[in-house]
Design a protein around this motif. Sequence first.
Motif, PDB file in Angstrom:
ATOM      1  N   VAL A  84       0.851  -1.190   0.000  1.00  0.00           N
ATOM      2  CA  VAL A  84       0.000   0.000   0.000  1.00  0.00           C
ATOM      3  C   VAL A  84       0.885   1.237   0.000  1.00  0.00           C
ATOM      4  O   VAL A  84       1.863   1.324   0.742  1.00  0.00           O
ATOM      5  CB  VAL A  84      -0.930   0.035   1.239  1.00  0.00           C
ATOM      6  N   ARG A  85       0.516   2.186  -0.843  1.00  0.00           N
ATOM      7  CA  ARG A  85       1.238   3.451  -0.954  1.00  0.00           C
ATOM      8  C   ARG A  85       0.234   4.588  -0.825  1.00  0.00           C
ATOM      9  O   ARG A  85      -0.877   4.491  -1.331  1.00  0.00           O
ATOM     10  CB  ARG A  85       1.923   3.490  -2.315  1.00  0.00           C
ATOM     11  N   HIS A  86       0.612   5.655  -0.161  1.00  0.00           N
ATOM     12  CA  HIS A  86      -0.270   6.815   0.008  1.00  0.00           C
ATOM     13  C   HIS A  86       0.317   8.018  -0.722  1.00  0.00           C
ATOM     14  O   HIS A  86       1.503   8.306  -0.609  1.00  0.00           O
ATOM     15  CB  HIS A  86      -0.425   7.157   1.494  1.00  0.00           C
ATOM     16  N   LEU A 131     -11.029   0.035   6.207  1.00  0.00           N
ATOM     17  CA  LEU A 131     -10.265   0.195   4.969  1.00  0.00           C
ATOM     18  C   LEU A 131      -9.353  -0.999   4.735  1.00  0.00           C
ATOM     19  O   LEU A 131      -9.287  -1.535   3.618  1.00  0.00           O
ATOM     20  CB  LEU A 131      -9.466   1.497   5.023  1.00  0.00           C
ATOM     21  N   ILE A 132      -8.671  -1.457   5.764  1.00  0.00           N
ATOM     22  CA  ILE A 132      -7.799  -2.635   5.630  1.00  0.00           C
ATOM     23  C   ILE A 132      -8.615  -3.858   5.232  1.00  0.00           C
ATOM     24  O   ILE A 132      -8.212  -4.625   4.357  1.00  0.00           O
ATOM     25  CB  ILE A 132      -7.018  -2.892   6.936  1.00  0.00           C
ATOM     26  N   HIS A 138      -6.786  -7.551  -2.125  1.00  0.00           N
ATOM     27  CA  HIS A 138      -5.958  -6.990  -3.184  1.00  0.00           C
ATOM     28  C   HIS A 138      -4.501  -6.841  -2.778  1.00  0.00           C
ATOM     29  O   HIS A 138      -3.692  -6.318  -3.546  1.00  0.00           O
ATOM     30  CB  HIS A 138      -6.508  -5.612  -3.597  1.00  0.00           C
ATOM     31  N   LEU A 139      -4.153  -7.315  -1.590  1.00  0.00           N
ATOM     32  CA  LEU A 139      -2.804  -7.152  -1.072  1.00  0.00           C
ATOM     33  C   LEU A 139      -2.028  -8.456  -1.134  1.00  0.00           C
ATOM     34  O   LEU A 139      -2.614  -9.534  -1.020  1.00  0.00           O
ATOM     35  CB  LEU A 139      -2.862  -6.607   0.357  1.00  0.00           C
ATOM     36  N   PRO A 140      -0.697  -8.362  -1.282  1.00  0.00           N
ATOM     37  CA  PRO A 140       0.111  -9.562  -1.515  1.00  0.00           C
ATOM     38  C   PRO A 140       0.305 -10.487  -0.330  1.00  0.00           C
ATOM     39  O   PRO A 140       0.407 -11.683  -0.506  1.00  0.00           O
ATOM     40  CB  PRO A 140       1.465  -8.971  -1.940  1.00  0.00           C
ATOM     41  N   GLY A 141       0.353  -9.968   0.872  1.00  0.00           N
ATOM     42  CA  GLY A 141       0.661 -10.841   2.005  1.00  0.00           C
ATOM     43  C   GLY A 141      -0.217 -10.564   3.185  1.00  0.00           C
ATOM     44  O   GLY A 141      -1.162  -9.779   3.122  1.00  0.00           O
ATOM     45  N   PRO A 142       0.091 -11.212   4.307  1.00  0.00           N
ATOM     46  CA  PRO A 142      -0.692 -10.975   5.509  1.00  0.00           C
ATOM     47  C   PRO A 142      -0.510  -9.548   6.013  1.00  0.00           C
ATOM     48  O   PRO A 142       0.527  -8.933   5.800  1.00  0.00           O
ATOM     49  CB  PRO A 142      -0.143 -11.994   6.515  1.00  0.00           C
TER      50      PRO A 142
END
Length: 144
Positions: A84-86, A131-132, A138-142
């Motif tokens: 995740v990038r902001h 949000l998480i 859509h996220l790669p890992g835990p």
Amino acid sequence: MTGAWALLGAVAVVAVIALVLRARDGRVRVAERAEARVSLPGPVRDLLDAGTPVTLVQLSTAFCANCRQTRVVLEDLARRVEGVRHVELDVTDLPEVAADLGVLRAPTTLALTPSGVELVRVGGVPKPDALIAALRPHLPGPIG
């Protein structure tokens, strides 16, 4: 006496509107259809990173009271969650960008894939846990 009833009615209407707005603030809305926007505005498209699964694009304005709080929440989330990038885009002088995206308030946060697919939209200050949860698929890992 009629004036008192009118005043009481006006106060009741304002109270109901305030409650509705408060309930909607920070609510995470998952995109109905995951598809890339045909014409993602250039300033937003330029913020996407091909190596990052989810970019949180915070749309802010110069006079936004909740934008600082949103920035803190999203920066913390990006620091803690892999993939995740902001980034923040001030749309004060870019009303066409806000209009193209259908943004009616600041802050608004869009979670976008590298190809511009909108995953999630949040109006107001996001609730981190919600949000998480919405981004987890859509996220790669835990998420730690």
